[in-house]
Write a protein that holds these residues in place. Structure first.
Motif, short mmCIF file in Angstrom:
data_model
loop_
_atom_site.label_atom_id
_atom_site.label_comp_id
_atom_site.label_asym_id
_atom_site.label_seq_id
_atom_site.Cartn_x
_atom_site.Cartn_y
_atom_site.Cartn_z
N THR A 405 0.81 -1.22 0.00
CA THR A 405 0.00 0.00 0.00
C THR A 405 0.84 1.26 0.00
N GLY A 406 2.10 1.16 0.38
CA GLY A 406 2.87 2.35 0.69
C GLY A 406 2.56 2.78 2.12
N VAL A 407 3.32 3.76 2.61
CA VAL A 407 3.21 4.17 4.01
C VAL A 407 2.55 5.54 4.08
N PRO A 408 1.45 5.69 4.86
CA PRO A 408 0.79 6.99 4.95
C PRO A 408 1.45 7.92 5.96
N ASN A 409 1.32 9.21 5.74
CA ASN A 409 1.78 10.19 6.73
C ASN A 409 0.68 10.36 7.78
N LEU A 410 0.57 9.33 8.60
CA LEU A 410 -0.50 9.27 9.58
C LEU A 410 0.00 8.43 10.75
N ALA A 411 -0.28 8.85 11.95
CA ALA A 411 0.14 8.07 13.12
C ALA A 411 -0.39 6.64 12.99
N PRO A 412 0.42 5.62 13.36
CA PRO A 412 1.73 5.73 14.02
C PRO A 412 2.92 5.81 13.06
N TYR A 413 2.68 5.95 11.74
CA TYR A 413 3.77 5.85 10.77
C TYR A 413 4.52 7.17 10.61
N GLN A 414 5.00 7.67 11.75
CA GLN A 414 5.84 8.86 11.78
C GLN A 414 6.98 8.60 12.75
N LEU A 415 8.08 9.31 12.57
CA LEU A 415 9.25 9.07 13.41
C LEU A 415 8.93 9.33 14.87
N ALA A 416 9.62 8.61 15.76
CA ALA A 416 9.40 8.76 17.19
C ALA A 416 9.83 10.13 17.70
N THR A 417 10.55 10.89 16.88
CA THR A 417 10.91 12.26 17.26
C THR A 417 9.65 13.05 17.60
N GLY A 418 9.59 13.62 18.79
CA GLY A 418 8.43 14.40 19.20
C GLY A 418 7.34 13.59 19.88
N LYS A 419 7.43 12.26 19.83
CA LYS A 419 6.43 11.43 20.51
C LYS A 419 6.81 11.28 22.00
N PRO A 420 5.84 11.26 22.89
CA PRO A 420 6.16 10.97 24.29
C PRO A 420 6.80 9.59 24.41
N VAL A 465 15.88 4.37 5.59
CA VAL A 465 16.48 3.98 6.87
C VAL A 465 17.42 5.07 7.36
N LYS A 466 18.24 5.61 6.46
CA LYS A 466 19.14 6.69 6.85
C LYS A 466 18.35 7.96 7.17
N ALA A 467 17.29 8.24 6.41
CA ALA A 467 16.46 9.39 6.73
C ALA A 467 15.89 9.27 8.14
N ALA A 468 15.49 8.07 8.51
CA ALA A 468 14.95 7.84 9.85
C ALA A 468 16.02 8.08 10.91
N VAL A 469 17.23 7.59 10.66
CA VAL A 469 18.32 7.79 11.62
C VAL A 469 18.59 9.28 11.81
N LEU A 470 18.65 10.03 10.70
CA LEU A 470 18.89 11.48 10.80
C LEU A 470 17.73 12.17 11.53
N GLY A 471 16.52 11.75 11.22
CA GLY A 471 15.35 12.37 11.84
C GLY A 471 15.22 12.07 13.32
N LEU A 472 15.87 10.99 13.76
CA LEU A 472 15.82 10.61 15.17
C LEU A 472 17.00 11.14 15.98
N THR A 478 15.80 17.03 14.83
CA THR A 478 15.13 16.72 16.09
C THR A 478 14.68 17.98 16.81
N ALA A 479 15.39 19.09 16.60
CA ALA A 479 15.05 20.32 17.31
C ALA A 479 13.68 20.86 16.91
N SER A 480 13.22 20.50 15.72
CA SER A 480 11.93 21.00 15.24
C SER A 480 10.78 20.06 15.58
N GLY A 481 11.05 19.07 16.42
CA GLY A 481 9.99 18.19 16.90
C GLY A 481 9.20 17.52 15.79
N THR A 482 7.89 17.70 15.82
CA THR A 482 7.01 17.02 14.88
C THR A 482 6.78 17.81 13.59
N ALA A 483 7.51 18.89 13.39
CA ALA A 483 7.34 19.69 12.17
C ALA A 483 7.85 18.93 10.95
#
Length: 755
Positions: A405-420, A465-472, A478-483
């Motif tokens: 299906t591909g991955v939607p930009n919808l929780a939970p399919y977002q990086l853990a950055t900014g998540k409690p 995978v590398k994008a995820a590592v950078l985003g985490l 990471t400074a911009s949280g969930t933006a």
């Protein structure tokens, strides 16, 4: 009459055979297609053009394991085959929204010789017709007629010699001459190329016996490539350009792509030696969307059926994605202990103390019906019936959507950055949206995602995978949280597929649960007290590679991007398809401006049998040698430097290092680039400094990186308004290099001293 009777008899035989042999896919991964190499899809690529970001590059490769010296019957595209690239850009329609169809014709210009090329003539000279169908119409219109397919790259007498050969200046000239522009604006190439795929075939198929230093089973083999560069507005469902996208993850810019080959259902052979005759309906015998699907996901008893099936009918194969076989070899309770090559990869069995994603386990199904799922992709109001189908399909939540299906930009399919902490269902930092829920195996690409420059220090063959590592982990993101921010490599696999992407490593990491970890379903050894997701198990997975991480040659910086095919004969130094890895490893390579010069520095290790290094420069076309540095003797890490005193001042300078062994073997470094810009001046104060430095530039939106004496990046900062302050108090005393980059090219550099 005798010939008619023989033809009739052969036809009856073929009719009988066609009832059982009508199915057949990629690098010989299915039983039937292994006997039909001309129709065998080997790979499919779809990426935003690195040289023209208003276009998408589609590459479909066929004919596996072409030996460069494969005469006298050289490889070429087959007649009586429809080679097609299919695009889906809407979910409301059935079938393809756009289809490109290639068909080929062959002729012998000089049937009196046994050579393929002689006296300026070609045998098995191949041309093509390209047709296009749009808007799901099924009506095909010719957009290229008599397209040129370059001949095989046989050798210098066949290609360059003006007496007995074609008299071309070089093989690249033949490739360039074969590039066509369709009547509808697409740029097109069809012909032999270096096979861009890389994988340790021997290790992979000895039940996952991956090696730290693998042997590329496709090194120095060729294949045949169909390359189309298409305006994004042609592929976008409403004819929009990316300037009209609502964001870099606009869902209206998602396309799905697959390639196929079809043959007539009946082939009649002529007993007198004439060409076979095709008749009857066309039957799909090969197809390819996501790489390695039929090779390592679909079981052998279903592989031929898979090749004959349209992606719109793929739901019948979904079970193999919900519990992938590969996961059994990453699970110590199954066969993990018997496969040491995958020992770094272990699937979450107790993530956050609750969730088990091993085959046959519940995964996230225990949350079914929980109000915490409301508003997420896992709710039944959205896609929960697909992603949480039952309590024994754990990978329906990650592997199935990646492929189906591909991955939607919808929780939970977002990086853990900014998540409690411990809350993976919460909204996090967006990093992928290639959601096209057609429930079929397609290579999905969001065309609005910007291009990561190939010469950027952030570019990585690990894609998302590398994008995820950078985003985490990277402070820039990471400074911009969930933006929503553009994180480098968001345009990489599985959001499309670039030529450089190491899909084998990425898919193995995905099967081991790295996507689950990225969204906050951490590995079992996650430290809940310290809230530190960077556990040993996560590091093991991120550090894993499949043993072969790059192609055995470079890629072109412009269309058609794939490299020229290996030559069949180049004299006594020719090294054909072998599995011996080249000895020298490039540890680091930088290119920096110094006054009017460019200083190149590189580090290597494992320097065995090495003779010298050729320094090559390009301004966007072919590379040429600008200098040589002799190799030194001895082990360990070696440092080399070269100053290019005559760089081009009004264009980007691309550099690469060609490492040459005593026996003539060679390999290339990555490509680095610099650009002189008289308007860019970089000021750093104070210098020397102890606690902080102020950086100012006459140019805005440049990226600043600080490297230590070993070439390690220790800090980075984006100058959006031409000024920035960077804290260096934690750095050790010593000399550092500051590099300023614009659009991936170095525009200035400064040396500073940290006291």
């Amino acid at each position: 009459m005798n010939r008619i009777i023989k033809l009739f008899t052969a036809t009856l035989v073929c009719i009988t055979l066609s009832q059982s042999v009508v199915k057949a896919s990629s690098h010989r991964e299915a039983p039937l297609i292994a006997n039909d190499p001309l129709a065998d899809n080997t790979d499919l690529y779809a990426f935003r053009s690195p040289s023209d970001s208003s276009k998408i590059v589609l590459i479909a490769n066929y004919i596996p394991f072409e030996h460069p010296a494969g005469g006298p019957n050289w490889y070429t595209f087959g007649e009586n085959i429809r080679y097609e690239i299919h695009i889906k850009n809407q979910t409301a329609t059935t079938g393809d929204d756009i289809t490109y169809r290639f068909t080929f014709t062959q002729v012998n210009q000089d049937p009196t010789t046994f050579f393929n090329i002689r006296l300026g003539q070609q045998n098995i000279k191949t041309t093509y017709t390209l047709e296009r169908s749009i808007n799901n119409s099924g009506v095909f219109t010719t957009i290229v007629s008599n397209g040129i397919v370059p001949p095989p790259n046989i050798g210098s007498r066949s290609i360059e010699n003006g007496t007995v050969g074609l008299g071309a200046s070089n093989y690249d000239a033949l490739m360039t001459a074969a590039i066509a522009t369709a009547t509808t604006g697409e740029k097109v190439f069809a012909g032999p190329v270096d096979d861009p795929f890389f994988v340790d075939l021997g290790g992979a198929f000895d039940v996952g016996g991956f090696r730290a230093t693998g042997k590329d089973g496709l090194a120095k083999f060729n294949c045949h490539s169909l390359v189309i560069e298409v305006p994004i507005s042609t592929l976008q469902k409403d004819g929009k350009t990316t300037a009209q996208a609502s964001s870099i993850l606009d869902p209206d810019f998602v396309i799905g792509v697959y390639a196929s080959a079809s043959r007539p259902s009946i082939t009649t052979f002529d007993s007198t030696g004439g060409n076979p005759v095709g008749s009857g309906s066309w039957v799909q015998v090969s197809r390819l969307g996501m790489p390695l699907t039929n090779e390592v996901v679909i079981p052998i008893g279903q592989k031929d059926k898979w090749n004959a099936t349209s992606p719109s009918n793929d739901l019948q194969f979904a079970t193999y994605f919900k519990n992938p076989e590969l996961a059994l070899y990453m699970d110590d309770s199954q066969f993990g202990g018997a496969v040491p090559g995958l020992s770094s990869l272990r699937i979450q069995s107790n993530s956050l103390g609750s969730f088990d994603f091993r085959n046959g386990k519940p995964g996230l199904y225990g949350l079914k019906g929980n109000p915490a799922l409301n508003g997420t992709a896992l709710s039944d109001a959205n896609f929960g019936s697909i992603l949480l189908p039952d309590n024994a399909s754990p990978r329906a939540v990650d592997i199935l959507p990646i492929f189906y299906t591909g991955v939607p930009n919808l929780a939970p399919y977002q990086l853990a950055t900014g998540k409690p902490a411990g809350s993976p269902l919460s909204v996090g930092k967006p990093f992928i949206n290639n959601f096209l829920p057609t429930l079929g195996d397609l290579l999905r690409l969001n065309m609005a995602v910007p291009v990561t420059p190939r010469n950027s220090p952030d570019f990585s063959s690990l894609g998302i995978v590398k994008a995820a590592v950078l985003g985490l982990t990277d402070a820039r993101f990471t400074a911009s949280g969930t933006a929503l921010q553009f994180i480098p490599n968001m345009d990489g696999f599985p959001n499309g597929r670039r030529l450089e992407d190491d899909v084998t490593t990425i898919e193995l990491q995905a099967v081991s649960g790295v996507a689950l970890a990225a969204i906050g379903l951490w590995y079992d050894d996650y430290n809940t007290n310290g809230n530190n997701p960077v556990s040993n198990q996560l590091v093991n997975v991120i550090s894993f590679n499949a043993g072969v991480t790059a192609n055995d040659t470079t890629f072109k910086t412009g269309f058609p991007y794939v490299q020229a095919p290996w030559r069949g004969f180049i004299g006594a130094n020719y090294v054909g398809p072998v599995n011996t890895p080249l000895p020298v490893n490039f540890v680091d390579f930088t290119a920096n401006i110094s006054g009017d010069n460019v200083v190149l520095d590189w580090q290597v290790t494992n320097e065995v049998n090495n003779n010298h290094y050729d320094i090559e420069q390009s301004t966007g076309a072919s590379f040429s040698k600008v200098g040589t540095v002799n190799a030194t003797v001895g082990g360990g890490i070696k440092n080399y430097s070269f100053t290019h005193t005559t760089p081009t001042k009004n264009a980007t300078n691309y550099y690469r290092i060609k490492q040459v062994d005593n026996d003539g073997k060679f390999s290339y470094s990555p490509i680095r680039s610099v650009r002189f810009d008289s308007k860019t001046e970089l000021t750093v104060t104070p210098n020397p400094a102890s606690s902080f430095i102020n950086i100012s530039s006459t140019q805005n939106n440049i990226n600043i990186s600080i490297f230590d004496g070993n070439g390690k990046k220790v800090a980075t900062k984006l100058l959006t308004s031409g000024n920035a302050r960077i804290d260096i108090s934690s750095l050790s005393s010593g000399t550092y290099i500051i590099i300023a980059e614009s659009n991936g090219a170095t525009v200035a550099s400064k040396k500073i001293v940290k006291q």
